[in-house]
Design a protein around this motif. Structure first.
Motif, PDB file in Angstrom:
ATOM      1  N   LEU A  76       0.835  -1.199   0.000  1.00 50.13           N
ATOM      2  CA  LEU A  76       0.000   0.000   0.000  1.00 50.13           C
ATOM      3  C   LEU A  76       0.876   1.258   0.000  1.00 50.13           C
ATOM      4  O   LEU A  76       0.739   2.140  -0.851  1.00 50.13           O
ATOM      5  CB  LEU A  76      -0.914  -0.010   1.240  1.00 50.13           C
ATOM      6  N   ARG A  77       1.812   1.310   0.934  1.00 52.73           N
ATOM      7  CA  ARG A  77       2.654   2.490   1.065  1.00 52.73           C
ATOM      8  C   ARG A  77       3.619   2.637  -0.109  1.00 52.73           C
ATOM      9  O   ARG A  77       3.874   3.749  -0.574  1.00 52.73           O
ATOM     10  CB  ARG A  77       3.382   2.465   2.411  1.00 52.73           C
ATOM     11  N   GLY A  78       4.126   1.512  -0.591  1.00 51.31           N
ATOM     12  CA  GLY A  78       4.986   1.555  -1.770  1.00 51.31           C
ATOM     13  C   GLY A  78       4.256   2.207  -2.945  1.00 51.31           C
ATOM     14  O   GLY A  78       4.806   3.025  -3.679  1.00 51.31           O
ATOM     15  N   GLY A  79       2.982   1.880  -3.091  1.00 53.19           N
ATOM     16  CA  GLY A  79       2.181   2.481  -4.160  1.00 53.19           C
ATOM     17  C   GLY A  79       2.024   3.982  -3.978  1.00 53.19           C
ATOM     18  O   GLY A  79       1.957   4.737  -4.953  1.00 53.19           O
ATOM     19  N   PHE A  80       1.999   4.415  -2.738  1.00 50.09           N
ATOM     20  CA  PHE A  80       1.857   5.847  -2.491  1.00 50.09           C
ATOM     21  C   PHE A  80       3.096   6.650  -2.886  1.00 50.09           C
ATOM     22  O   PHE A  80       3.016   7.867  -3.055  1.00 50.09           O
ATOM     23  CB  PHE A  80       1.460   6.121  -1.030  1.00 50.09           C
TER      24      PHE A  80
END
Ligand SMILES: NC(=O)c1ccc[n+]([C@@H]2O[C@H](COP(=O)([O-])OP(=O)(O)OC[C@H]3O[C@@H](n4cnc5c(N)ncnc54)[C@H](O)[C@@H]3O)[C@@H](O)[C@H]2O)c1
Ligand SMILES: [Zn+2]
Length: 375
Positions: A190-194
Motif C-alpha cells: 500500500l505504502r509503496g504504491g503511495f
C-alpha cells in the motif's frame, strides 16, 4: 440483484477518459461492487471472459468476482498464474495461450487481468499477441496497478537477462478500479504504491501535492472518498501524460521522476527484491530533489515538503548504508536507457513541475548519494 443495482447507470459512474483516438478508453471507479464492475466489463466480452489472476488474490476476492461473472451470464474461464515477479515470464504467457486454445477462445475473446502489476503485465502481453490481439480489460487490485501499470498500455514479461525486455504496447478497453480491493493489501505494498502517488503531485500538480499534505493519513486509512481522489487524480495525470506521448518519445519520461536513482538502488542490496520498488522510488525522489537543489534550480523549503510527505507515508528517505555511491553511479550509467553516455535526470523545478537535465556532474551525484547515507 438489489434495488440499488437495478438503478445503476454506467454512464453516470465517475470516469477518467484516456484520450488515444480510436484506442481511447475509460477508467471507472467502484467501491465493493463486483456486479456493477462485471456488468461494465461484459460489454467488451463478445465471446466471453478469460480471467487471469493469482492464487493470493483469487482466494480473497475470486468467489465474489466469479459469482458476478456467472450472474452476468458470461461465458468465462479462470487461469491462475504464480504469485510474484518471477512468474512474469514467457513460460507463464505460453501456459495462458495453451488454456485459451483449449477453451476454444478466438478473436472475440476478452482477457481480464484481475490482480496487481504482474498479472496485468503478463495478461496484457497475452492479449496483445493472442490471435494478433484481442480485447483486454484491467481490474487492478494493488495501488501500483491502479495508479500506474493498468493505465498506459505497456505490457510485457521479463527475460532472465532483464526486466520487461519483451513486450508490446496494447491499450485496455476498460480499466475497472474497485478501490475496496485495497482493504486486503498489506501495508508494505500500500505504502509503496503511495510513492508513485506522491510522484504524480511532484511532476504535474502542486494542488494535488498540497491536498496530499492535508489528507494523506485519511487516504492511507482507505477512507473511500479520499482514496478515490488519490487514485483518480493519479490516473488523470498518467492518462494525460500517456495521451500526449503514447509510445514514450518525450514527455512520458517525466513519469520516471525518482526512477533513475531507484533503479540503481534496486539493482543493489536488499532493494533487489522487486517488492521494494515504491520504497526505492521514495529514496530516488529525495535524491532527485537534493540534486536539483545543488543545481540551483529547486528550493530547500520545497525539498523539505517532499521529504516530510514521504516520511508521513512511512517510506524511506535515505540510501541504505551498505550501498556505495560509486557502485550506484556505475549502475546508473549501465542502465539501458542511458543515451550516448549522458545520464538524463528528471529534476524538480518546483512542486508540480519537473524538467529533464543531462548536465548533472557525476561528482555532484556522488555527493548527494553520500549525504543521503551511501558509502
Ligand atoms: N506496465 C506498466 O506500465 C507498469 C508500471 C509499473 C509497474 N509495472 C509492473 O508491475 C509489477 C509490480 O506490480 P505490483 O506492485 O502490483 O506487484 P504484484 O502484482 O506482485 O502485487 C504485489 C503483491 O500483492 C498481492 N496482491 C495483489 N492484490 C492484492 C489485494 N487486493 N489484496 C492482497 N494482496 C494482493 C499480489 O499477490 C502480490 O503478492 C512489476 O512487474 C512492474 O514491472 C508495470
Ligand atoms: Zn515506478
Amino acid at each position: 440483484m438489489t434495488a440499488n443495482e437495478e438503478r445503476y447507470d454506467a454512464s453516470a459512474r465517475p470516469a477518467v477518459r484516456v484520450e488515444l483516438g480510436e484506442r481511447s478508453y475509460d477508467i471507472r471507479f467502484y467501491w465493493d461492487e463486483p456486479r456493477a464492475l462485471v456488468r461494465d466489463l461484459a460489454l467488451f466480452c463478445r465471446e466471453g471472459a478469460f480471467v487471469v489472476s493469482n492464487p493470493t488474490i483469487w482466494a480473497l476476492h475470486g468467489a465474489a468476482f466469479e459469482s458476478a461473472l456467472a450472474e452476468a451470464g458470461l461465458r468465462y474461464a479462470v487461469e491462475l498464474i504464480g504469485d510474484g515477479e518471477r512468474f512474469k515470464t514467457l513460460d507463464t504467457a505460453a501456459r495462458l495461450y495453451d488454456r485459451l486454445i483449449a477453451e476454444r477462445f478466438t478473436r472475440g475473446a476478452c482477457i481480464v487481468a484481475f490482480g496487481g502489476g504482474v498479472v496485468g503485465d503478463v495478461a496484457g502481453f497475452v492479449a496483445a499477441t493472442f490471435m494478433r490481439g484481442v480485447a483486454f480489460v484491467q481490474v487492478p487490485t494493488t495501488v501500483v496497478a491502479m495508479v500506474d501499470s493498468a493505465v498506459g498500455g505497456k505490457t510485457g514479461v521479463d527475460h532472465p537477462r532483464g526486466k520487461n525486455l519483451i513486450g508490446a504496447f496494447w491499450q485496455p478497453r476498460l480499466v475497472a478500479v474497485d478501490l475496496a480491493y485495497l482493504r486486503t493489501l498489506d501495508q508494505h505494498n500500500l505504502r509503496g504504491g503511495f510513492a508513485e502517488v506522491i510522484k504524480y503531485g511532484m511532476i504535474a500538480d502542486a494542488e494535488f501535492f498540497a491536498w496530499l499534505e492535508a489528507n494523506l493519513e485519511r487516504a492511507l486509512a482507505l477512507e473511500p472518498e479520499s482514496l478515490r481522489h488519490v487514485v483518480r487524480r493519479s490516473c488523470e495525470i498518467k492518462a494525460q501524460v500517456v495521451g500526449a506521448d503514447e509510445r514514450e518519445s518525450g514527455l512520458r519520461a517525466i513519469l520516471n521522476y525518482g526512477h533513475t536513482f531507484a533503479h540503481a538502488i534496486e539493482s543493489c542490496g536488499q532493494y533487489r527484491e522487486r517488492q521494494f520498488h515504491g520504497q526505492a522510488v521514495a529514496i530516488g525522489m529525495v535524491a532527485a530533489a537534493e540534486t536539483a537543489l545543488r543545481m540551483g534550480m529547486f528550493s530547500r523549503a520545497e525539498a523539505e515538503r517532499q521529504r516530510a510527505l514521504i516520511e508521513r507515508a512511512a517510506l524511506p528517505t535515505r540510501v541504505p548504508a551498505e550501498l556505495a555511491a560509486q557502485d550506484l553511479l556505475d549502475r546508473m550509467y549501465s542502465d539501458k536507457k542511458v543515451a550516448a553516455g549522458r545520464l538524463r535526470f528528471v529534476l524538480p523545478v518546483r512542486i508540480g513541475e519537473v524538467t529533464l537535465r543531462s548536465d548533472v556532474p557525476p561528482e555532484l551525484i556522488l555527493d548527494v548519494l553520500r549525504n543521503l547515507g551511501a558509502q
